[in-house]
Design a protein around this motif. Sequence first.
Motif, PDB file in Angstrom:
ATOM      1  N   VAL A 163       0.711  -1.356  -0.001  1.00  0.00           N
ATOM      2  CA  VAL A 163      -0.059  -0.094  -0.071  1.00  0.00           C
ATOM      3  C   VAL A 163       0.757   1.122   0.009  1.00  0.00           C
ATOM      4  CG1 VAL A 163      -1.648   1.335   1.434  1.00  0.00           C
ATOM      5  CG2 VAL A 163      -1.989  -1.030   0.905  1.00  0.00           C
ATOM      6  N   ASN A 164       2.137   1.197   0.576  1.00  0.00           N
ATOM      7  CA  ASN A 164       2.996   2.351   0.721  1.00  0.00           C
ATOM      8  C   ASN A 164       4.306   2.123  -0.133  1.00  0.00           C
ATOM      9  OD1 ASN A 164       1.812   4.123   3.012  1.00  0.00           O
ATOM     10  ND2 ASN A 164       1.874   2.093   3.865  1.00  0.00           N
ATOM     11  N   LYS A 165       4.230   1.391  -1.233  1.00  0.00           N
ATOM     12  CA  LYS A 165       5.192   1.046  -2.282  1.00  0.00           C
ATOM     13  C   LYS A 165       5.902   2.337  -2.575  1.00  0.00           C
ATOM     14  CE  LYS A 165       2.346   0.883  -6.407  1.00  0.00           C
ATOM     15  NZ  LYS A 165       1.112   1.046  -5.878  1.00  0.00           N
ATOM     16  N   ASP A 166       7.318   2.347  -2.669  1.00  0.00           N
ATOM     17  CA  ASP A 166       8.132   3.367  -3.141  1.00  0.00           C
ATOM     18  C   ASP A 166       8.183   4.622  -1.959  1.00  0.00           C
ATOM     19  OD1 ASP A 166       8.453   2.556  -5.687  1.00  0.00           O
ATOM     20  OD2 ASP A 166       6.710   3.462  -6.385  1.00  0.00           O
ATOM     21  N   ARG A 167       7.547   4.230  -0.673  1.00  0.00           N
ATOM     22  CA  ARG A 167       7.646   5.424   0.329  1.00  0.00           C
ATOM     23  C   ARG A 167       8.724   4.417   1.235  1.00  0.00           C
ATOM     24  NH1 ARG A 167       2.296   6.739   3.134  1.00  0.00           N
ATOM     25  NH2 ARG A 167       3.773   7.881   4.509  1.00  0.00           N
ATOM     26  N   VAL A 168       9.700   5.319   1.755  1.00  0.00           N
ATOM     27  CA  VAL A 168      10.422   4.704   2.918  1.00  0.00           C
ATOM     28  C   VAL A 168       9.694   4.870   4.234  1.00  0.00           C
ATOM     29  CG1 VAL A 168      12.684   5.334   4.462  1.00  0.00           C
ATOM     30  CG2 VAL A 168      12.714   5.769   1.804  1.00  0.00           C
ATOM     31  N   LEU A 169       9.713   3.565   4.704  1.00  0.00           N
ATOM     32  CA  LEU A 169       8.979   3.534   5.965  1.00  0.00           C
ATOM     33  C   LEU A 169       9.862   3.187   7.069  1.00  0.00           C
ATOM     34  CD1 LEU A 169       6.180   0.954   4.806  1.00  0.00           C
ATOM     35  CD2 LEU A 169       6.024   3.452   5.090  1.00  0.00           C
ATOM     36  N   ARG A 171      11.453   1.985  10.945  1.00  0.00           N
ATOM     37  CA  ARG A 171      11.266   0.748  11.763  1.00  0.00           C
ATOM     38  C   ARG A 171       9.981   1.075  12.809  1.00  0.00           C
ATOM     39  NH1 ARG A 171      16.774  -1.250  13.746  1.00  0.00           N
ATOM     40  NH2 ARG A 171      17.081   1.003  13.990  1.00  0.00           N
ATOM     41  N   GLN A 172      10.291   2.313  13.305  1.00  0.00           N
ATOM     42  CA  GLN A 172       9.283   2.981  14.232  1.00  0.00           C
ATOM     43  C   GLN A 172       7.767   2.948  13.676  1.00  0.00           C
ATOM     44  OE1 GLN A 172       9.404   4.766  17.640  1.00  0.00           O
ATOM     45  NE2 GLN A 172       7.257   4.155  17.315  1.00  0.00           N
ATOM     46  N   ALA A 173       7.694   3.359  12.348  1.00  0.00           N
ATOM     47  CA  ALA A 173       6.217   3.403  11.728  1.00  0.00           C
ATOM     48  C   ALA A 173       5.789   2.151  11.527  1.00  0.00           C
ATOM     49  CB  ALA A 173       6.452   4.140  10.312  1.00  0.00           C
ATOM     50  N   ILE A 174       6.738   1.076  11.232  1.00  0.00           N
ATOM     51  CA  ILE A 174       6.475  -0.075  10.852  1.00  0.00           C
ATOM     52  C   ILE A 174       5.714  -1.034  12.344  1.00  0.00           C
ATOM     53  CG2 ILE A 174       7.132  -2.561  10.294  1.00  0.00           C
ATOM     54  CD1 ILE A 174       8.805  -1.003   8.304  1.00  0.00           C
ATOM     55  N   ALA A 175       6.660  -0.894  13.307  1.00  0.00           N
ATOM     56  CA  ALA A 175       6.531  -1.355  14.670  1.00  0.00           C
ATOM     57  C   ALA A 175       5.081  -0.696  14.967  1.00  0.00           C
ATOM     58  CB  ALA A 175       7.699  -1.005  15.525  1.00  0.00           C
ATOM     59  N   THR A 176       4.870   0.366  15.149  1.00  0.00           N
ATOM     60  CA  THR A 176       3.556   1.019  15.523  1.00  0.00           C
ATOM     61  C   THR A 176       2.463   0.562  14.715  1.00  0.00           C
ATOM     62  OG1 THR A 176       4.989   2.950  16.345  1.00  0.00           O
ATOM     63  CG2 THR A 176       2.636   3.461  16.242  1.00  0.00           C
ATOM     64  N   HIS A 177       2.507   0.628  13.444  1.00  0.00           N
ATOM     65  CA  HIS A 177       1.500   0.210  12.516  1.00  0.00           C
ATOM     66  C   HIS A 177       0.914  -1.362  12.991  1.00  0.00           C
ATOM     67  CE1 HIS A 177      -1.261  -0.134   9.069  1.00  0.00           C
ATOM     68  NE2 HIS A 177      -0.561  -1.364   9.031  1.00  0.00           N
ATOM     69  N   LEU A 178       1.793  -2.203  13.258  1.00  0.00           N
ATOM     70  CA  LEU A 178       1.587  -3.397  13.367  1.00  0.00           C
ATOM     71  C   LEU A 178       1.308  -3.986  14.895  1.00  0.00           C
ATOM     72  CD1 LEU A 178       4.008  -5.110  10.864  1.00  0.00           C
ATOM     73  CD2 LEU A 178       1.503  -4.894  10.678  1.00  0.00           C
ATOM     74  N   TRP A 179       2.052  -3.132  15.715  1.00  0.00           N
ATOM     75  CA  TRP A 179       1.938  -3.695  17.305  1.00  0.00           C
ATOM     76  C   TRP A 179       1.313  -2.909  18.129  1.00  0.00           C
ATOM     77  CZ3 TRP A 179       5.822  -5.671  14.125  1.00  0.00           C
ATOM     78  CH2 TRP A 179       5.893  -6.906  13.875  1.00  0.00           C
TER      79      TRP A 179
END
Length: 224
Positions: A163-169, A171-179
């Motif tokens: 969904v966020n292809k080509d965007r730099v995500l 590790r904080q954003a990934i962790a918060t989104h999933l956990w």
Amino acid sequence: MKILIVEDNSALSASVRDYLEAEHFICTCAFGVDDAREKLSLFTYDFVLLDMMLPDGDGLELLRFIKTEKIIANILIISARDALDDKIKGLEGGADDYITKPFHLPELHARLRAMYRRNSLQGSHIITANEIELNTNTIEARVHAVLLDITPKEFDLLLYFIVNKDRVLSRQAIATHLWGDYTDNLANFDFIYQHIKNLRKKIAAAGGNDYIETVYGLGYRFKL
């Protein structure tokens, strides 16, 4: 996906939270306008479930704050009031949908999924990225039509990347989104690396390409 439940009825809030968490959503509860405003200022959410009547204000006040601050989230108004003018005010104020109490939790879940498909997935429950195909209804991922043996978290991670292809995500954003928001207090995010490593391994085993790039010092990017 993350949800902020803005509802002052603690029993209803807990019931909605427990049901949606069983459906693999990450839920946070707020019990008033000020509480919700603080959480929305600090964290990001995919959905806001917004009660119209709160002890320190109303849902429309918080809705105006969300739009003024350009906070991006799918907004579903929940209210005991079913008057037509309340629905119109909420929808014209920027809400995506409206559900009236009492409601069935499966209906709420269906509305959330429909909103996500409409606003984030161009109306489809089938998401493709070259040879990768995701089905958001069955929570299945396939590579070259081969079904992957992935966990719900790995599915959500892959969907988040696509969904966020080509965007730099980060590790904080990934962790918060999933956990969830509690990850702000973690000392490191090494577990993110392990989840991405497992996902890469499973995609490669099915003959898929590795589209997940490591952007050193910043995070990760899904690059087609």
